[in-house]
Scaffold this active site. Structure first.
Site, mmCIF file in Angstrom:
data_model
loop_
_atom_site.group_PDB
_atom_site.id
_atom_site.type_symbol
_atom_site.label_atom_id
_atom_site.label_comp_id
_atom_site.label_asym_id
_atom_site.label_seq_id
_atom_site.Cartn_x
_atom_site.Cartn_y
_atom_site.Cartn_z
ATOM 1 N N LYS A 74 7.017 -3.559 -12.284
ATOM 2 C CA LYS A 74 7.232 -4.859 -11.628
ATOM 3 C C LYS A 74 6.353 -5.857 -12.366
ATOM 4 C CE LYS A 74 5.198 -6.576 -7.367
ATOM 5 N NZ LYS A 74 5.082 -6.360 -5.917
ATOM 6 N N LYS A 106 4.876 -9.808 -12.489
ATOM 7 C CA LYS A 106 4.662 -11.034 -11.737
ATOM 8 C C LYS A 106 5.227 -12.185 -12.559
ATOM 9 C CE LYS A 106 2.319 -9.399 -8.247
ATOM 10 N NZ LYS A 106 2.731 -9.607 -6.850
ATOM 11 N N GLU A 128 11.666 -10.360 -6.204
ATOM 12 C CA GLU A 128 10.869 -10.359 -4.978
ATOM 13 C C GLU A 128 10.378 -11.770 -4.660
ATOM 14 O OE1 GLU A 128 7.908 -7.259 -5.224
ATOM 15 O OE2 GLU A 128 6.789 -8.019 -3.514
ATOM 16 N N ASP A 159 9.110 -10.066 0.593
ATOM 17 C CA ASP A 159 7.751 -9.563 0.822
ATOM 18 C C ASP A 159 7.101 -10.485 1.858
ATOM 19 O OD1 ASP A 159 5.018 -9.036 0.734
ATOM 20 O OD2 ASP A 159 4.836 -8.981 -1.425
ATOM 21 N N LYS A 216 4.877 -3.823 3.852
ATOM 22 C CA LYS A 216 3.424 -3.682 3.719
ATOM 23 C C LYS A 216 2.884 -3.579 5.131
ATOM 24 C CE LYS A 216 2.732 -6.338 -0.515
ATOM 25 N NZ LYS A 216 2.364 -7.664 -1.057
ATOM 26 N N GLY A 220 1.975 -2.992 -2.042
ATOM 27 C CA GLY A 220 0.535 -2.747 -2.004
ATOM 28 C C GLY A 220 -0.221 -4.063 -2.048
#
Ligand code: OSB
Ligand code: MG
Length: 368
Positions: free
Chosen positions: A161, A163, A213, A238, A262, A290
């Site tokens: 993943k 960013k 995301e 998220d 989460k 996480g």
């Protein structure tokens, strides 16, 4: 049976490598560790709230205050020891989900240890190991990003993943894809875009991402729904996915096709399982996100991710990806299958090293 004493500590632990998201660059974590004691057993919980209110409005300080002035007194006054009871008694209080989750997790660990069962068993988990991905922050240059991805792939992670943020998106994805045509790749924007960026975001379809995301704000569902109608890539929520009620709305509005769960963001395991069960019933896959937790918080995540609808790779990585020395021994390691084994011992099933905890502690208070 009752809780005899609760210990709150603020710890600071440096990362092996800085972690940069659209919010900025962090070099370490400041967080609260909770220990609950009853009849010689200690349950551990980690509060994922960060030093600054960037990912969410909660901070280490607000969580400390809510725990000290509201949640701990409630536990002692009502004689709460069961996680279910704690959940019911704290539903009336608005927000502060990370503070609540940290204490609920400690109660779960205590309960599981009391019953001699691993948390995954208590939760209804079905997996012996969970699929492990890695979240790669924004780097100074694209070659540095590619190098970092290479070294994680060599270690055996099953998916990457990255960013993204405006100015670090299309080009980064294009270069990764050029080098790794078959890589399972996804991007996380941490709410860095606005509805005017829909045309730009549609260009990401070219890179065959497993998901995008949280492109828009954490309080949004509507703009995500507009984007999902126009983009082929699956949107994953998220920051917006704070409760089962909100996830239902996201599902009905078609704001996403995947949910990142989460436990801290949703306020505990009970709420996390409601989201898991709802998504499972609707055929919507979930995975476990996480917050760069230490081995204690990560162990809690591993047990949660053993539930059957955690069908995609999780942001649960090996200890050495985060810290030079984790708080637990042995450290979390990746298997040769790119997975992480679900601990089989009672409770979290990992062993916090008190001396390492002590060394990282900035402040500690005990309540009874
Ligand atoms: O958006 O998933 C996120 C870390 C801090 C705050 C937000 C996020 C993250 C991560 C880290 O991506 C994932 C991990 O713990 O490995
Ligand atoms: Mg995210």
């Amino acid at each position: 049976m009752k809780i005899e004493k609760i210990e709150l500590s603020i710890l600071e632990l440096p990362y092996v490598h800085f972690f940069e998201t659209s919010f900025g660059r962090e070099h370490g974590r400041t967080f609260i560790l909770i220990k609950v004691f009853s009849e010689g057993i200690c349950g551990y919980g980690e509060v994922v709230a960060e030093k600054l209110p960037l990912y969410s409005y909660e901070t280490t300080s607000t969580a400390w205050l809510i725990l000290k002035e509201l949640l701990l007194p409630l536990v002692f006054e009502k004689g709460i020891i069961e996680p279910d009871d704690f959940y019911k008694q704290t539903q009336k209080f608005k927000g502060h989900l990370m503070a609540k989750a940290g204490l609920e997790l400690a109660l779960w660990d205590l309960k599981a240890k009391r019953e001699g069962l691993p948390l995954s068993k208590l939760y209804g988990g079905t997996r012996k190991e969970v699929s492990s991905g890695v979240s790669v922050g924004i780097q100074d240059t694209i070659p540095q990003l590619l190098d970092r991805i290479d070294s994680f792939l060599k270690e055996g992670y099953r998916r990457i993943k990255v960013k993204i943020k405006p100015g670090w998106d299309i080009k980064a994805c294009r270069e990764i894809r050029k080098k790794h045509p078959d890589l399972t790749l996804q991007a996380d924007a941490n709410a860095a875009y606005k509805v005017d960026d829909i045309e730009l975001l549609k260009k990401l379809d070219e890179f065959d991402l497993l998901m995008l995301e949280q492109p828009f704000s954490g309080d949004d569902l509507w703009d995500h729904s507009r984007l999902q109608k126009e983009i082929k890539t699956a949107i994953c929520l998220d920051e917006s996915a704070v409760s089962a009620a909100k996830v239902r709305k996201a599902y009905e509005m078609q704001s996403c096709r995947i949910i990142n769960i989460k436990v801290g963001r949703v306020g505990g395991i009970i709420e996390a399982r409601k989201i898991h069960d709802f998504c499972q019933a609707k055929g919507m896959p979930v995975w476990c996100g996480g917050m760069l937790e230490t081995g204690i918080g990560r162990a809690h995540n591993i047990h949660l991710a053993s539930l059957p609808n955690f069908k995609l790779s999780n942001d649960i990585s090996a200890s050495k990806r985060y810290f030079t020395q984790d708080l637990i021994d042995p450290a979390v390691e990746l298997t040769e299958r790119g997975t992480i084994k679900v601990p089989t011992g009672p409770g979290i099933g990992v062993f916090p090293v008190e001396e390492r905890i002590k060394r990282a502690t900035l402040k500690q208070e005990t309540f009874s």
